[in-house]
Design a protein around this motif. Sequence first.
Motif, mmCIF file in Angstrom:
data_model
loop_
_atom_site.group_PDB
_atom_site.id
_atom_site.type_symbol
_atom_site.label_atom_id
_atom_site.label_comp_id
_atom_site.label_asym_id
_atom_site.label_seq_id
_atom_site.Cartn_x
_atom_site.Cartn_y
_atom_site.Cartn_z
ATOM 1 N N GLN A 16 68.828 4.393 35.158
ATOM 2 C CA GLN A 16 68.130 3.554 33.796
ATOM 3 C C GLN A 16 68.105 4.678 33.180
ATOM 4 N N SER A 42 64.689 8.874 27.056
ATOM 5 C CA SER A 42 63.121 8.198 28.203
ATOM 6 C C SER A 42 64.237 7.746 29.335
ATOM 7 N N TYR A 43 63.623 7.563 29.808
ATOM 8 C CA TYR A 43 63.178 7.096 31.679
ATOM 9 C C TYR A 43 62.261 6.191 32.142
ATOM 10 N N ASP A 44 62.845 5.526 33.292
ATOM 11 C CA ASP A 44 61.644 4.419 34.025
ATOM 12 C C ASP A 44 60.439 5.101 35.011
ATOM 13 N N TYR A 45 59.585 5.969 34.444
ATOM 14 C CA TYR A 45 58.395 6.247 34.643
ATOM 15 C C TYR A 45 57.766 6.039 35.778
ATOM 16 N N ASP A 46 57.517 7.203 37.022
ATOM 17 C CA ASP A 46 56.973 5.639 38.446
ATOM 18 C C ASP A 46 55.806 6.552 38.751
ATOM 19 N N ALA A 59 65.929 9.914 38.007
ATOM 20 C CA ALA A 59 66.219 8.354 36.627
ATOM 21 C C ALA A 59 66.862 8.976 35.717
ATOM 22 N N GLY A 154 57.641 9.632 30.798
ATOM 23 C CA GLY A 154 59.180 9.123 30.426
ATOM 24 C C GLY A 154 59.610 9.206 29.564
#
Length: 178
Positions: A16, A42-46, A59, A154
Amino acid sequence: MRRTTGAEASTPVRPQCRRLAVSQTRATDMLKKAGLAFSVHSYDYDPDADSIGLQAAQALGEAPQRVLKTLMAKVDGKPVCVILPSDREVSMKKLAAAFGGKSAQMMKPADAERITGYKVGGISPFGQKRRTPTAIEAGALAHELVFINAGQRGLQVRLAPQAAREILQAISAPLVAE
């Protein structure tokens, strides 16, 4: 990471990652004002990832050597910014030498946030509240394009590493631990 759906059972799927037109941060504002060519991703920050930089690379579907992390440190007690590949660790001895100092240590997260104006996990070398001397890992300059934090968790900018070095007036030196 693979998705298996019928006849496309072995088709790789990109993680993603969303490419945005422009997302407003102090970092992207600085890059726009300088007239640099860049794109925002942008990406899904963990927040629970063992390594924020490696999680960003995964990501984004990019090699960790091309996704650079931004660290804040102190050389002889003075703040400095360090940019290096997300899969490498900084050598404190090399960092101190790069700035002509005797010793280096990582900055405490609260101090890094206060000096940069960014939250840990979203620290960018661009648009910091207080400009600090910056060093970029010399090996990172060999890539045509790299990803660097855009000032928000993100969010990354993709740009030429030489352009980043120039706008930051950064020194380039071997900084990674062997």
